[in-house]
Design an enzyme around this catalytic site. Structure first.
Site, mmCIF file in Angstrom:
data_model
loop_
_atom_site.group_PDB
_atom_site.id
_atom_site.type_symbol
_atom_site.label_atom_id
_atom_site.label_comp_id
_atom_site.label_asym_id
_atom_site.label_seq_id
_atom_site.Cartn_x
_atom_site.Cartn_y
_atom_site.Cartn_z
ATOM 1 N N ALA A 84 -23.378 -4.893 13.275
ATOM 2 C CA ALA A 84 -22.224 -5.552 12.656
ATOM 3 C C ALA A 84 -22.508 -7.033 12.457
ATOM 4 C CB ALA A 84 -20.993 -5.368 13.541
ATOM 5 N N ASP A 85 -21.725 -7.637 11.573
ATOM 6 C CA ASP A 85 -21.842 -9.081 11.377
ATOM 7 C C ASP A 85 -20.507 -9.622 10.888
ATOM 8 O OD1 ASP A 85 -23.956 -11.283 11.415
ATOM 9 O OD2 ASP A 85 -22.904 -11.653 9.535
ATOM 10 N N THR A 86 -20.240 -10.875 11.198
ATOM 11 C CA THR A 86 -18.990 -11.509 10.775
ATOM 12 C C THR A 86 -19.263 -12.944 10.361
ATOM 13 O OG1 THR A 86 -17.731 -10.203 12.381
ATOM 14 C CG2 THR A 86 -16.630 -12.138 11.498
ATOM 15 N N SER A 121 -18.722 -6.939 8.634
ATOM 16 C CA SER A 121 -19.359 -5.723 8.138
ATOM 17 C C SER A 121 -19.737 -4.839 9.304
ATOM 18 C CB SER A 121 -20.624 -6.059 7.352
ATOM 19 O OG SER A 121 -21.566 -6.633 8.224
#
Length: 204
Positions: A84-86, A121
């Protein structure tokens, strides 16, 4: 009924405490691995494209590590990897983790009485089938004024220095300054539950 997680294995490709907490709340047991990639070497114009590319790159790095381990295991259970990434978007600019206390202060001051977005994501890969899919989720956050004293305390306490845009909306100091949230807190924290759940089910 046995927990869903006992029917398959889950690996969370993140060292984020917030993401670990959310995945636990969702009822999954999981192991943790962290992807050491140079995030700043991946650049995209649009925040949605950036978070998708970063989560995919984290998944790539972990899959190459896991493939060698996985081949040695004779486990019949499917293994699912979550990466995941933010990022935070403020006035059209993508914000990642602050480079210094000064930058963190400047970031938080900007949110005072203003507005920011987070784009998160999730990328799920099934190690057994090769299935991979990533999607993104967006949240709008509106703020009351954030007093200087609160900003000083946040910087002093330090956890804001390690998150995108120096933004932790669930932090007890910042929570009273949040006027409105269009979206979910978990998405801002880095792991939108509904999206993660859907991708896990699709991956099985």
């Amino acid at each position: 009924m046995e927990p869903r997680a006992s029917q398959f294995k889950v690996i969370l490709g993140s060292s984020s405490v917030a993401r670990q907490k959310i995945l636990s709340e969702m009822g999954y047991e999981f192991t943790i691995m962290s992807a050491d990639i140079d995030e700043r070497s991946i650049r995209k114009e649009k925040p949605e494209e950036l978070v998708l590319a970063l989560a995919e790159a984290k998944a790539d790095a972990l899959l190459s590590k896991l493939q060698t381990l996985h081949n040695k295991e004779t486990d019949v259970k499917p293994t699912l990897l979550i990466a995941a990434d933010t990022v935070v978007v403020y006035e059209g600019m993508i914000r990642e983790k602050p480079a210094s206390k000064e930058e963190a202060r400047q970031f938080i001051k900007g949110y005072s009485g203003g507005y920011a977005e987070t784009v998160s994501s999730v990328h799920v890969a099934n190690l057994n089938t090769g299935f991979r899919k990533g999607e993104w989720d967006k949240v709008e956050i509106y703020f009351h004024d954030i007093p200087d004293q609160v900003i000083d305390n946040l910087i002093e306490e330090g956890s804001v220095l390690y998150v995108a845009g120096a933004l932790i909306i669930e932090h007890p100091l910042i929570l009273p300054c949040v006027k409105e949230l269009v979206g979910t807190t978990e998405s801002v924290m880095g792991l939108p539950k509904a999206l993660t759940e859907r991708l896990l089910m699709e991956a099985l």
